[in-house]
Design a protein around this motif. Sequence first.
Motif, PDB file in Angstrom:
ATOM      1  N   GLU A 227       0.859  -1.177   0.000  1.00  0.00           N
ATOM      2  CA  GLU A 227       0.000   0.000   0.000  1.00  0.00           C
ATOM      3  C   GLU A 227       0.899   1.232   0.000  1.00  0.00           C
ATOM      4  N   CYS A 228       0.667   2.123  -0.950  1.00  0.00           N
ATOM      5  CA  CYS A 228       1.604   3.226  -1.171  1.00  0.00           C
ATOM      6  C   CYS A 228       0.867   4.417  -1.790  1.00  0.00           C
ATOM      7  N   THR A 229       1.586   5.521  -1.969  1.00  0.00           N
ATOM      8  CA  THR A 229       0.985   6.720  -2.547  1.00  0.00           C
ATOM      9  C   THR A 229       1.942   7.354  -3.545  1.00  0.00           C
ATOM     10  N   ILE A 230       1.377   8.099  -4.487  1.00  0.00           N
ATOM     11  CA  ILE A 230       2.186   8.881  -5.415  1.00  0.00           C
ATOM     12  C   ILE A 230       2.915   9.971  -4.629  1.00  0.00           C
ATOM     13  N   ASN A 231       4.201  10.124  -4.889  1.00  0.00           N
ATOM     14  CA  ASN A 231       5.064  11.128  -4.246  1.00  0.00           C
ATOM     15  C   ASN A 231       5.198  10.912  -2.738  1.00  0.00           C
ATOM     16  N   GLY A 232       4.740   9.747  -2.231  1.00  0.00           N
ATOM     17  CA  GLY A 232       4.871   9.477  -0.799  1.00  0.00           C
ATOM     18  C   GLY A 232       3.963  10.316   0.069  1.00  0.00           C
ATOM     19  N   LEU A 233       2.865  10.832  -0.491  1.00  0.00           N
ATOM     20  CA  LEU A 233       1.930  11.630   0.308  1.00  0.00           C
ATOM     21  C   LEU A 233       1.361  10.806   1.454  1.00  0.00           C
ATOM     22  N   GLY A 234       0.876  11.484   2.476  1.00  0.00           N
ATOM     23  CA  GLY A 234       0.243  10.780   3.581  1.00  0.00           C
ATOM     24  C   GLY A 234       0.387  11.545   4.875  1.00  0.00           C
ATOM     25  N   GLU A 235      -0.244  11.036   5.908  1.00  0.00           N
ATOM     26  CA  GLU A 235      -0.200  11.701   7.206  1.00  0.00           C
ATOM     27  C   GLU A 235       1.238  11.816   7.723  1.00  0.00           C
ATOM     28  N   ARG A 236       1.489  12.883   8.452  1.00  0.00           N
ATOM     29  CA  ARG A 236       2.805  13.158   9.052  1.00  0.00           C
ATOM     30  C   ARG A 236       3.896  13.138   7.983  1.00  0.00           C
ATOM     31  N   ALA A 237       4.821  12.194   8.046  1.00  0.00           N
ATOM     32  CA  ALA A 237       5.924  12.144   7.081  1.00  0.00           C
ATOM     33  C   ALA A 237       5.552  11.377   5.815  1.00  0.00           C
ATOM     34  N   GLY A 238       4.315  10.910   5.724  1.00  0.00           N
ATOM     35  CA  GLY A 238       3.844  10.281   4.496  1.00  0.00           C
ATOM     36  C   GLY A 238       3.937   8.772   4.495  1.00  0.00           C
ATOM     37  N   ASN A 239       3.579   8.189   3.350  1.00  0.00           N
ATOM     38  CA  ASN A 239       3.564   6.743   3.141  1.00  0.00           C
ATOM     39  C   ASN A 239       4.736   6.329   2.262  1.00  0.00           C
ATOM     40  N   ALA A 240       4.858   5.022   2.057  1.00  0.00           N
ATOM     41  CA  ALA A 240       5.818   4.522   1.077  1.00  0.00           C
ATOM     42  C   ALA A 240       5.467   5.113  -0.282  1.00  0.00           C
ATOM     43  N   GLY A 261       2.267  -4.738 -12.065  1.00  0.00           N
ATOM     44  CA  GLY A 261       1.595  -4.435 -13.322  1.00  0.00           C
ATOM     45  C   GLY A 261       1.680  -2.972 -13.696  1.00  0.00           C
ATOM     46  N   ILE A 262       2.561  -2.222 -13.045  1.00  0.00           N
ATOM     47  CA  ILE A 262       2.654  -0.778 -13.275  1.00  0.00           C
ATOM     48  C   ILE A 262       3.379  -0.475 -14.585  1.00  0.00           C
ATOM     49  N   ARG A 263       2.765   0.378 -15.386  1.00  0.00           N
ATOM     50  CA  ARG A 263       3.414   0.893 -16.597  1.00  0.00           C
ATOM     51  C   ARG A 263       4.240   2.105 -16.165  1.00  0.00           C
ATOM     52  N   THR A 264       5.511   1.872 -15.969  1.00  0.00           N
ATOM     53  CA  THR A 264       6.365   2.873 -15.304  1.00  0.00           C
ATOM     54  C   THR A 264       6.521   4.158 -16.106  1.00  0.00           C
ATOM     55  N   GLU A 265       6.282   4.096 -17.419  1.00  0.00           N
ATOM     56  CA  GLU A 265       6.436   5.316 -18.226  1.00  0.00           C
ATOM     57  C   GLU A 265       5.368   6.356 -17.883  1.00  0.00           C
ATOM     58  N   HIS A 266       4.372   5.984 -17.071  1.00  0.00           N
ATOM     59  CA  HIS A 266       3.339   6.936 -16.636  1.00  0.00           C
ATOM     60  C   HIS A 266       3.690   7.592 -15.306  1.00  0.00           C
ATOM     61  N   ILE A 267       4.794   7.226 -14.695  1.00  0.00           N
ATOM     62  CA  ILE A 267       5.110   7.681 -13.336  1.00  0.00           C
ATOM     63  C   ILE A 267       5.279   9.196 -13.251  1.00  0.00           C
ATOM     64  N   THR A 268       6.074   9.775 -14.127  1.00  0.00           N
ATOM     65  CA  THR A 268       6.342  11.214 -14.051  1.00  0.00           C
ATOM     66  C   THR A 268       5.067  12.025 -14.219  1.00  0.00           C
ATOM     67  N   ARG A 269       4.248  11.645 -15.175  1.00  0.00           N
ATOM     68  CA  ARG A 269       2.992  12.366 -15.400  1.00  0.00           C
ATOM     69  C   ARG A 269       2.084  12.279 -14.167  1.00  0.00           C
ATOM     70  N   ALA A 270       1.972  11.103 -13.564  1.00  0.00           N
ATOM     71  CA  ALA A 270       1.135  10.954 -12.376  1.00  0.00           C
ATOM     72  C   ALA A 270       1.675  11.793 -11.225  1.00  0.00           C
ATOM     73  N   SER A 271       2.998  11.812 -11.099  1.00  0.00           N
ATOM     74  CA  SER A 271       3.627  12.616 -10.046  1.00  0.00           C
ATOM     75  C   SER A 271       3.302  14.090 -10.220  1.00  0.00           C
TER      76      SER A 271
END
Length: 514
Positions: A227-240, A261-271
Amino acid sequence: MDRNRVIIFDTTLRDGEQSPGASMNQDEKLRIALALEEMGVDVIEAGFPIASVGDFEAVEAIARRVRRSVVCGLARATRGDIERCAEALRPAERGRIHTFISTSPLHMKYKLQMEPEAVLAKVSDSVALARSLVEDVEWSAEDGSRTEPDFLCRCVEAAIKAGARTINIPDTVGYSVPEEYAALIALLINRVPNIDQAILSVHCHNDLGLAVANSLAAVAAGARQIECTINGLGERAGNAAMEEVVMALRTRADRLPYTTGIRTEHITRASRLVSTITGFVVQPNKAVVGKNAFAHESGIHQDGVLKHAGTYEIMTPDSVGLVRSHLVMGKHSGRAAFRAKLRELGYDLPDAAIEDAFGRFKDLADRKKDVFDEDIVALVDDAVVRGNDRLRLVSLEVLCGTRHNPPEAELELAIDGAVRKVRATGDGPVDATFNAIKALVPHESRLQLFQVSAVTQGTDAQAEVTVRLEEDGKTVNGQGAETDTLVAAARAYLNALNKLLVKRQKTAPDPVPA
């Protein structure tokens, strides 16, 4: 399922939104959810339906639109939460109820004020109720990493027996270290008799900077959902951070032979999308998606990269969807070239939005000699996040300098469609601008952060301004981009106020009754 396949469970829209200052409206959440689905995320935790009408409607809207990913809603171990969650998920092609209760001695005594046996009964009852409403149920032991092992094993066994097919062991306060956390996962695999009927999941917080390391250690020990978040967002210091987890698995497949199953070429855009919508600027030295992640200033490093990229780059910019900035657009560029550039940068906008963006691009090209890819990203994102704003900037004129004391701002705003105008003074041009906004939109929020950065280089660079406001314990971030720093500041302040209007409607759920 492939025994080495790791399920990516993204909680940007739920835990990520709990970052102090982060707030998203329904349309923004839906945009992020669709981007996550396109990226190949397995499970999207869309929100906490009982928290507010807005949260319920956002989960329901995402459940209606997302088809390939599992759509998940969070619920405490109460009938009201679980039934509300099931109602929000009703339109989903594949829906999951994620129910949780605290299991550590500290939480049971002071937070729940319940005895362990009562908590154990709640585990069985809540999971059974959820399972009667949906096929897919996940159960979490809140503060699992600080729970007594024997009691944790009993709770996990009871949850699986009641129908949970995903068992999540959170490191809720980011207290664990990798070896310890991996040992906890191994203990559950070895001691819980029906563990083979469920997938073990991990949810790590980053209070000690170990969220990604703990998550990877848990996978090596047998967990198969992170379980994780884009850019490590989350409470306090964030999530993985999802991008760090995924790229670590991809880059170090020699030591971590697991796939996603992540298409990694979408990472920057999602960030970029999440950063723009939440107002949380990604730090330049952030792993994978930071501005400096593929930058080399040292002469030795530059020389090595020019001879062979592998000397100092362990992954390629293309692998995470990073397009190198180069000068290809200008005031003579036409619609076809602009449309192609948007596609190259990862945007898929409707015709009306493209026309609006193209008009803003031409205005920018008239004012700015060189238009970089980053300029177009900032320009389009700045326009997109204002699609449903109740407060809109119409015009701003500021008089300041050594001959104008105090500085004066003349401001026009459209407030729910009605245009109003005011003049105000301040200690400086920014203060005068913000005072003018306060005159037209009275509020008691306090300015906690005012930050200016340049999108690109040069004196004609667009300014990107971030503003943070706080009101009654609620904090929001706003962003604005413009070649005129004062206009960018006004846009950022209004962006924050618009988010605050949304957040005022959200209330924290009541404590779980004993």
